[in-house]
Design a protein around this motif. Structure first.
Motif, PDB file in Angstrom:
ATOM      1  N   ALA B  29       0.782  -1.386  -0.210  1.00 30.77           N
ATOM      2  CA  ALA B  29      -0.154   0.009  -0.076  1.00 30.77           C
ATOM      3  C   ALA B  29       0.963   1.254   0.020  1.00 30.77           C
ATOM      4  CB  ALA B  29      -0.956  -0.157   1.037  1.00 30.77           C
ATOM      5  N   ASP B  30       1.884   1.112   0.652  1.00 31.64           N
ATOM      6  CA  ASP B  30       2.985   2.314   0.748  1.00 31.64           C
ATOM      7  C   ASP B  30       3.347   2.671  -0.592  1.00 31.64           C
ATOM      8  OD1 ASP B  30       2.597   2.838   3.347  1.00 31.64           O
ATOM      9  OD2 ASP B  30       4.331   1.970   4.116  1.00 31.64           O
ATOM     10  N   ALA B  31       3.902   1.381  -1.392  1.00 35.22           N
ATOM     11  CA  ALA B  31       4.636   1.297  -2.478  1.00 35.22           C
ATOM     12  C   ALA B  31       3.439   2.239  -3.519  1.00 35.22           C
ATOM     13  CB  ALA B  31       4.832   0.072  -3.048  1.00 35.22           C
ATOM     14  N   ASP B  32       2.219   1.601  -3.373  1.00 32.13           N
ATOM     15  CA  ASP B  32       1.090   2.446  -4.346  1.00 32.13           C
ATOM     16  C   ASP B  32       1.147   3.805  -4.080  1.00 32.13           C
ATOM     17  OD1 ASP B  32       0.493   0.142  -5.826  1.00 32.13           O
ATOM     18  OD2 ASP B  32      -1.197  -0.498  -4.760  1.00 32.13           O
ATOM     19  N   ASP B  33       1.279   4.235  -2.865  1.00 31.01           N
ATOM     20  CA  ASP B  33       1.004   5.651  -2.662  1.00 31.01           C
ATOM     21  C   ASP B  33       2.222   6.402  -3.029  1.00 31.01           C
ATOM     22  OD1 ASP B  33      -1.295   5.564  -1.341  1.00 31.01           O
ATOM     23  OD2 ASP B  33      -0.534   5.416   0.895  1.00 31.01           O
ATOM     24  N   LEU B  34       3.408   5.597  -2.959  1.00 34.02           N
ATOM     25  CA  LEU B  34       4.483   6.428  -3.439  1.00 34.02           C
ATOM     26  C   LEU B  34       4.607   6.539  -4.972  1.00 34.02           C
ATOM     27  CD1 LEU B  34       7.406   7.302  -3.162  1.00 34.02           C
ATOM     28  CD2 LEU B  34       8.411   4.953  -3.209  1.00 34.02           C
ATOM     29  N   CYS B  35       4.077   5.414  -5.823  1.00 33.45           N
ATOM     30  CA  CYS B  35       3.875   5.641  -7.339  1.00 33.45           C
ATOM     31  C   CYS B  35       2.950   6.615  -7.530  1.00 33.45           C
ATOM     32  CB  CYS B  35       3.206   4.109  -7.889  1.00 33.45           C
ATOM     33  SG  CYS B  35       4.217   3.346  -8.401  1.00 33.45           S
ATOM     34  N   GLN B  36       1.819   6.921  -6.773  1.00 32.97           N
ATOM     35  CA  GLN B  36       0.817   8.028  -7.054  1.00 32.97           C
ATOM     36  C   GLN B  36       1.444   9.238  -6.855  1.00 32.97           C
ATOM     37  OE1 GLN B  36      -2.805   7.320  -7.137  1.00 32.97           O
ATOM     38  NE2 GLN B  36      -3.312   9.593  -7.260  1.00 32.97           N
ATOM     39  N   GLN B  37       2.228   9.398  -5.983  1.00 34.06           N
ATOM     40  CA  GLN B  37       2.781  10.523  -5.609  1.00 34.06           C
ATOM     41  C   GLN B  37       3.801  10.942  -6.703  1.00 34.06           C
ATOM     42  OE1 GLN B  37       4.034   9.490  -1.834  1.00 34.06           O
ATOM     43  NE2 GLN B  37       2.181  10.218  -0.484  1.00 34.06           N
ATOM     44  N   THR B  38       4.650   9.966  -7.031  1.00 37.57           N
ATOM     45  CA  THR B  38       5.455  10.126  -8.024  1.00 37.57           C
ATOM     46  C   THR B  38       5.060  10.631  -9.476  1.00 37.57           C
ATOM     47  OG1 THR B  38       6.929   8.573  -7.082  1.00 37.57           O
ATOM     48  CG2 THR B  38       7.667   8.915  -9.282  1.00 37.57           C
TER      49      THR B  38
END
Lengths: 264, 165
Positions: B29-38
């Motif tokens: 979930a953190d990785a998905d958030d990171l992707c989104q922000q990126t």
């Protein structure tokens, strides 16, 4: 002949210059201990890739692709100052996008609540509809500046497009917007099939707003050479026929409906 | 150039970006958030990207910077509530949820024990396949520094994973 651990690692990665690589290769060939180290480094890479490559093979969440598509749409809209030469437009057959179906599907979908709350989720769903429209449009064609806005998941005509839908009659010959047909759908709302420079579609007057129900990439010459309807427009007319309750409005009915503000 | 090109390339990069994000954040979930922000950052600043340069390196840089910002913010947040002596895992925010790394198995756990610096070097070179020079440029460090971080990270992983590797 000495080989440092760093050199050995770079050798295993194929990151050494040729002359260095040849020297290390000779040392590795002569020393099973070194060969074992190189082998361990390579196994580590294989292990790491085996762990993470499946992530890259997963389907990408729609949110991400739609986010990019929406930005592409916005940019296309900003860049669009005038009609582009048709050579820049996609030669392929445009796809009619059923926005109403997408909206219905989105409404029916239960909100995704896996993991922590996502504050952006709601906003993204609205955006997704706009983006879905764009997925079909972005290949070579563009929305006209300021003609479409997105509100609560519905695409609304605004600016010139809204004005044109409101006032232009099917008999009017020219301009950047041409009305192909006007009709009433089964719930009594008035709908109009239009062709603009970069897109064509079906818009229905619902609660005082022109809601886009179908959109298709334009052939880039809606105003100038409208008699040669593209295949996208043919598809649109077929959709319109499916939606319509009865025949299209004739000129007199159309004038009357326009005078009444297209209220049902 | 057509800007469509940018958007199409960025879309094509998404699977790789998700892989890199999983390596940095480890929790899915953190990785998905990171992707989104990126992706949001990349879209916002896309006019700063120069056509003809590598888009992937540019976006990877955005992602690792975003992750650094995120880990710093978390550290600040956690220090607001927990005194450092009481066991804040400095530099490895992913440790807080041991079960989250289970899906990445032994490798994920071993990676979690590396410093952020070593982990990003390992991910960029061994998983993402960047050359040393490219990885150093993405992180913004001299190549020698990259090489030594990579070396230490690998040694630690080999110790940890032993025969498996």
């Amino acid at each position: 002949m000495t080989v440092s651990d760093e050199e050995l690692m770079a050798y295993a990665d194929g990151a050494l210059a040729e002359s260095d690589a040849a020297r290390v290769a000779a040392a590795v060939a002569a020393d099973p201990a070194l060969a074992g180290k190189v082998e361990a480094q390579r196994r580590l890479r294989t292990l790491l890739r085996g762990t993470f490559d499946p992530v890259a093979a997963e389907p990408v969440p729609e949110d991400l692709t739609l986010l990019i598509a929406a930005a592409a749409a916005q940019e296309a809209e900003e860049d669009m100052t005038d009609a582009r030469p048709s050579s820049e437009l996609s030669p392929g057959k445009p796809h009619v996008i059923d926005l109403a179906a997408i909206r219905r599907r989105r409404m029916a979908e239960a909100p995704v609540t896996k993991g922590r709350p996502r504050p952006l989720r709601h906003w993204r769903i609205g955006l997704a509809v706009a983006a879905t429209l764009v997925l079909g449009l972005m290949i070579g064609t563009q929305l006209q500046r300021g003609t479409v806005t997105e509100r609560n998941g519905a695409l609304l005509a605004s600016g010139d497009l809204a004005r044109g839908l409101e006032t232009r009659l099917a008999s009017a010959p020219d301009g950047n917007l041409r009305i192909l047909a006007s009709f009433r759908r089964r719930d009594g709302d008035y709908c109009r099939v239009y062709a603009a420079t970069a897109s064509a579609g079906i818009a229905c007057k619902d609660s005082g707003r022109w809601v886009l129900e179908h959109v298709v990439a334009g052939d880039g010459k809606a105003g100038a050479d409208y008699r040669q309807a593209g295949s996208g427009q043919t598809d649109l007319m077929a959709k319109a026929q499916d939606m319509a309750a009865g025949d299209p409005l004739d000129a007199a009915q159309e004038r009357e409906a326009a005078a009444g503000g297209w209220r049902k | 150039m057509s800007t469509d090109h940018f958007f199409q390339e960025l879309t094509a990069l998404l699977p790789r970006l998700r892989r890199f994000a999983r390596g940095l954040a480890r929790d899915a979930a953190d990785a998905d958030d990171l992707c989104q922000q990126t992706v949001e950052r990349a879209l916002k600043s896309h006019r700063q990207w120069q056509d003809g340069t590598r888009l992937d390196a540019w976006v990877y840089r955005i992602m690792r910077n975003q992750w650094i910002d995120e880990t710093r913010a978390r550290k600040r947040r956690s220090q607001t509530f927990v005194h450092e002596e009481e066991g804040v895992a400095i530099g490895t925010p992913g440790d807080r949820d041991a079960e989250n790394v289970v899906e990445l198995g032994n490798v994920g756990r071993a990676l979690a024990r590396l410093s952020e610096e070593q982990r990003e070097a390992v991910m960029l070179v061994l998983v993402e396949g960047f050359a040393y020079k490219e990885a150093a440029e993405i992180i913004g460090i001299p190549q020698g520094t990259l090489t030594s971080r990579l070396g230490r990270g690998r040694e630690a992983l080999l110790r940890e994973l032993g025969e498996a590797a």
